[in-house]
Design a protein around this motif. Sequence first.
Motif, PDB file in Angstrom:
ATOM      1  N   ASN A 281      44.995  10.149   1.422  1.00  0.00           N
ATOM      2  CA  ASN A 281      45.883   9.383   0.311  1.00  0.00           C
ATOM      3  C   ASN A 281      44.868   8.574  -0.536  1.00  0.00           C
ATOM      4  N   ILE A 282      43.813   7.864   0.196  1.00  0.00           N
ATOM      5  CA  ILE A 282      42.865   7.145  -0.898  1.00  0.00           C
ATOM      6  C   ILE A 282      42.285   7.837  -1.736  1.00  0.00           C
ATOM      7  N   ILE A 283      41.634   9.055  -1.192  1.00  0.00           N
ATOM      8  CA  ILE A 283      41.023   9.914  -2.245  1.00  0.00           C
ATOM      9  C   ILE A 283      41.725  10.514  -3.414  1.00  0.00           C
ATOM     10  N   ALA A 284      42.942  10.944  -3.079  1.00  0.00           N
ATOM     11  CA  ALA A 284      43.747  11.347  -4.019  1.00  0.00           C
ATOM     12  C   ALA A 284      44.331  10.232  -5.130  1.00  0.00           C
ATOM     13  N   THR A 285      44.453   9.009  -4.678  1.00  0.00           N
ATOM     14  CA  THR A 285      44.642   7.820  -5.478  1.00  0.00           C
ATOM     15  C   THR A 285      43.615   7.572  -6.411  1.00  0.00           C
ATOM     16  N   ARG A 286      42.236   7.668  -5.855  1.00  0.00           N
ATOM     17  CA  ARG A 286      41.163   7.505  -6.630  1.00  0.00           C
ATOM     18  C   ARG A 286      41.055   8.139  -7.721  1.00  0.00           C
ATOM     19  N   LYS A 287      41.121   9.684  -7.554  1.00  0.00           N
ATOM     20  CA  LYS A 287      41.049  10.887  -8.240  1.00  0.00           C
ATOM     21  C   LYS A 287      42.088  10.708  -9.442  1.00  0.00           C
ATOM     22  N   ARG A 288      43.171  10.333  -9.175  1.00  0.00           N
ATOM     23  CA  ARG A 288      44.208  10.241  -9.998  1.00  0.00           C
ATOM     24  C   ARG A 288      44.044   9.047 -11.065  1.00  0.00           C
ATOM     25  N   SER A 289      43.449   7.905 -10.430  1.00  0.00           N
ATOM     26  CA  SER A 289      43.319   6.833 -11.423  1.00  0.00           C
ATOM     27  C   SER A 289      41.992   6.948 -12.594  1.00  0.00           C
ATOM     28  N   GLY A 290      41.220   8.126 -11.924  1.00  0.00           N
ATOM     29  CA  GLY A 290      39.805   8.184 -12.852  1.00  0.00           C
ATOM     30  C   GLY A 290      38.918   7.035 -12.750  1.00  0.00           C
ATOM     31  N   ASP A 291      39.420   5.948 -11.963  1.00  0.00           N
ATOM     32  CA  ASP A 291      38.283   4.868 -12.030  1.00  0.00           C
ATOM     33  C   ASP A 291      37.282   4.958 -10.890  1.00  0.00           C
ATOM     34  N   LYS A 292      35.842   5.067 -11.543  1.00  0.00           N
ATOM     35  CA  LYS A 292      34.767   5.368 -10.948  1.00  0.00           C
ATOM     36  C   LYS A 292      33.919   4.005 -10.555  1.00  0.00           C
ATOM     37  N   SER A 293      34.554   2.853 -10.798  1.00  0.00           N
ATOM     38  CA  SER A 293      33.917   1.703 -10.592  1.00  0.00           C
ATOM     39  C   SER A 293      33.421   1.043  -9.350  1.00  0.00           C
ATOM     40  N   GLU A 294      34.053   1.628  -8.239  1.00  0.00           N
ATOM     41  CA  GLU A 294      33.839   1.020  -6.984  1.00  0.00           C
ATOM     42  C   GLU A 294      32.328   1.251  -6.434  1.00  0.00           C
ATOM     43  N   ASN A 295      31.693   0.459  -5.856  1.00  0.00           N
ATOM     44  CA  ASN A 295      30.229   0.752  -5.482  1.00  0.00           C
ATOM     45  C   ASN A 295      30.377   0.771  -3.598  1.00  0.00           C
ATOM     46  N   ASP A 296      30.685   1.986  -3.504  1.00  0.00           N
ATOM     47  CA  ASP A 296      30.956   2.382  -1.920  1.00  0.00           C
ATOM     48  C   ASP A 296      30.294   3.759  -1.819  1.00  0.00           C
ATOM     49  N   MET A 297      30.149   4.279  -0.597  1.00  0.00           N
ATOM     50  CA  MET A 297      30.068   5.374   0.013  1.00  0.00           C
ATOM     51  C   MET A 297      31.032   6.232  -0.418  1.00  0.00           C
ATOM     52  N   LEU A 298      32.209   5.878  -0.038  1.00  0.00           N
ATOM     53  CA  LEU A 298      33.449   6.769  -0.417  1.00  0.00           C
ATOM     54  C   LEU A 298      33.458   7.382  -1.765  1.00  0.00           C
ATOM     55  N   GLN A 299      33.282   6.462  -2.682  1.00  0.00           N
ATOM     56  CA  GLN A 299      33.045   6.702  -4.322  1.00  0.00           C
ATOM     57  C   GLN A 299      32.082   7.808  -4.489  1.00  0.00           C
ATOM     58  N   CYS A 300      30.853   7.905  -3.805  1.00  0.00           N
ATOM     59  CA  CYS A 300      29.920   8.553  -4.047  1.00  0.00           C
ATOM     60  C   CYS A 300      30.065   9.729  -3.475  1.00  0.00           C
ATOM     61  N   PHE A 301      30.713   9.944  -2.282  1.00  0.00           N
ATOM     62  CA  PHE A 301      31.133  11.326  -1.800  1.00  0.00           C
ATOM     63  C   PHE A 301      32.125  11.876  -2.759  1.00  0.00           C
ATOM     64  N   ILE A 302      33.262  11.052  -3.312  1.00  0.00           N
ATOM     65  CA  ILE A 302      34.008  11.815  -4.178  1.00  0.00           C
ATOM     66  C   ILE A 302      33.345  12.442  -5.502  1.00  0.00           C
ATOM     67  N   ASP A 303      32.350  11.682  -6.072  1.00  0.00           N
ATOM     68  CA  ASP A 303      31.621  12.018  -7.273  1.00  0.00           C
ATOM     69  C   ASP A 303      30.722  13.129  -6.854  1.00  0.00           C
ATOM     70  N   SER A 304      30.375  13.444  -5.834  1.00  0.00           N
ATOM     71  CA  SER A 304      29.303  14.279  -5.364  1.00  0.00           C
ATOM     72  C   SER A 304      29.716  15.696  -5.639  1.00  0.00           C
ATOM     73  N   LYS A 305      28.549  16.630  -5.998  1.00  0.00           N
ATOM     74  CA  LYS A 305      28.965  18.045  -6.341  1.00  0.00           C
ATOM     75  C   LYS A 305      27.851  19.028  -5.917  1.00  0.00           C
ATOM     76  N   TYR A 306      28.199  20.077  -5.320  1.00  0.00           N
ATOM     77  CA  TYR A 306      27.120  21.081  -4.708  1.00  0.00           C
ATOM     78  C   TYR A 306      26.538  21.811  -5.949  1.00  0.00           C
ATOM     79  N   LYS A 307      25.372  22.102  -5.518  1.00  0.00           N
ATOM     80  CA  LYS A 307      24.480  22.819  -6.514  1.00  0.00           C
ATOM     81  C   LYS A 307      25.072  23.971  -7.214  1.00  0.00           C
ATOM     82  N   ASP A 308      26.280  24.749  -6.681  1.00  0.00           N
ATOM     83  CA  ASP A 308      27.004  25.613  -7.586  1.00  0.00           C
ATOM     84  C   ASP A 308      28.144  25.127  -8.393  1.00  0.00           C
TER      85      ASP A 308
END
Length: 489
Positions: free
Chosen positions: A243-270
């Motif tokens: 629920n938290i991840i889905a809410t953050r993705k819907r809001s588009g707000d990437k200002s939070e400085n925490d590991m959760l946001q880092c993992f949400i923004d992370s992408k694999y090499k492909d």
Amino acid sequence: MDWDYYTLLKTSVAIIIVFVVAKLITSSKSKKKTSVVPLPPVLKAWPPFIGSLIRFMKGPIVLLREEYPKLGSVFTVKLLHKNITFLIGPEVSSHFFNAYESELSQKEIYKFNVPTFGPGVVFDVDYPVRMEQFRFFSSALKVNKLRGYVDQMTKETEDYFSKWGESGEVDLKAELERLITLTASRCLLGREVRDQLFDDVAPLFHDLDKGMQPISVIFPKLPIPAHNCRDRARGKIAKIFSNIIATRKRSGDKSENDMLQCFIDSKYKDGRETTESEVTGLLIAGLFAGQHTSSITATWTGAYLIQNKHWWSAALDEQKKLIGKHGDKIDYDVLSEMDFLFRSAKEALRLHPPKILLLRTVHSDFTVTTPEGKQYEIPKGHIVATSPAFANRLPHVYKDPENFDPDRFSKEREEDKAAGSCSYISLGAGRHECPGGSFAFLQIKAVWCHLLRNFELELVSPFPEINWNALVVGAKGNVMVRYKRRPLS
């Protein structure tokens, strides 16, 4: 075709002869191979196999203390159908910490973590994917991220100790466990958990933690109450974070400085984005890896400093100098100047690493050379092990290894470097060094610089013993401390 008795007898004898000859040839080749580089000495026990298992279950550290002087730095223990070969000391541990996964593998050993961390992360994925996920951890623990985490750590610390009275007695171990959980939750799990859902999530993580029993290593899915409770907690945590991840993705707000946001923004090499399930699993793995190490090491650091007036005075003097230079300001740069406090925590971690055994599965033969010049071949199929709790106290590596001495890591001595890169292995070493070490030391320094500056402390219970029976080894029982509030002038 009907065979008479003699034909059957001759045929049987011929088959047996062929089998015996083949076995002798194989044995001859094996002996020829191992005669050049022998296998390690084997711990003798009676009854065979089971005898060693009984000794091992009583405590691997006790076994190492008894057998290392007799068998040396490389020896094998037979546990039922497994061969565990110990590599003790920096001279024989380099390959253990620097080998590729194709040579020495963690996955088979640490598979028991999968029910706790969840599917699709860490030890439930192939090595290339795991390395990409470790890259996500490294990105979340870069200096620019750590700077922001320090502000959150110091605020949590100040708020927590503001609730202490002018004087009193507390269980230091319990207090630091609670505080570290709060700071880790804010920095890693995110604002939503810390501000709104902490009272819901903290008990669930407690149930996850209690679900990791010694028997879980062998039977991680055994239907016992602790495992059932673990699985229910894991399911509830997954729903909360989805629920938290889905809410953050819907809001588009990437200002939070925490590991959760880092993992949400992370992408694999492909180019693939992380899934909600992966983010949840990585957060759980990160919290487990960091919370125990930080709280256990913070407790031992305090116990040693409070017990020894000389080291306590040295820690106070460092804080007075920093106050004279920076005032009451605490940030990443100020914490980085706390060299003595860092060395104190590092020394506590040398004496009391939470993980007493590190293990790998051997996928390709390799040889090791002991300090005495003996060579041994470690064959494919063995499990190799080393012990931070034992190797960190070797007298030929550390002077007076049983004593707490932060100065052994000073620039003038650097005992952890004198015998090579694998001399200090509380946080791993080489290719497999823990990426969260800097985060853990920042937490510990943020906590203890506040306590040093604001409280007089006295240890009123006996100096803690080591709880060898725990899967993650910390202090046994309560660590009672009497405190009195005072500003450090």
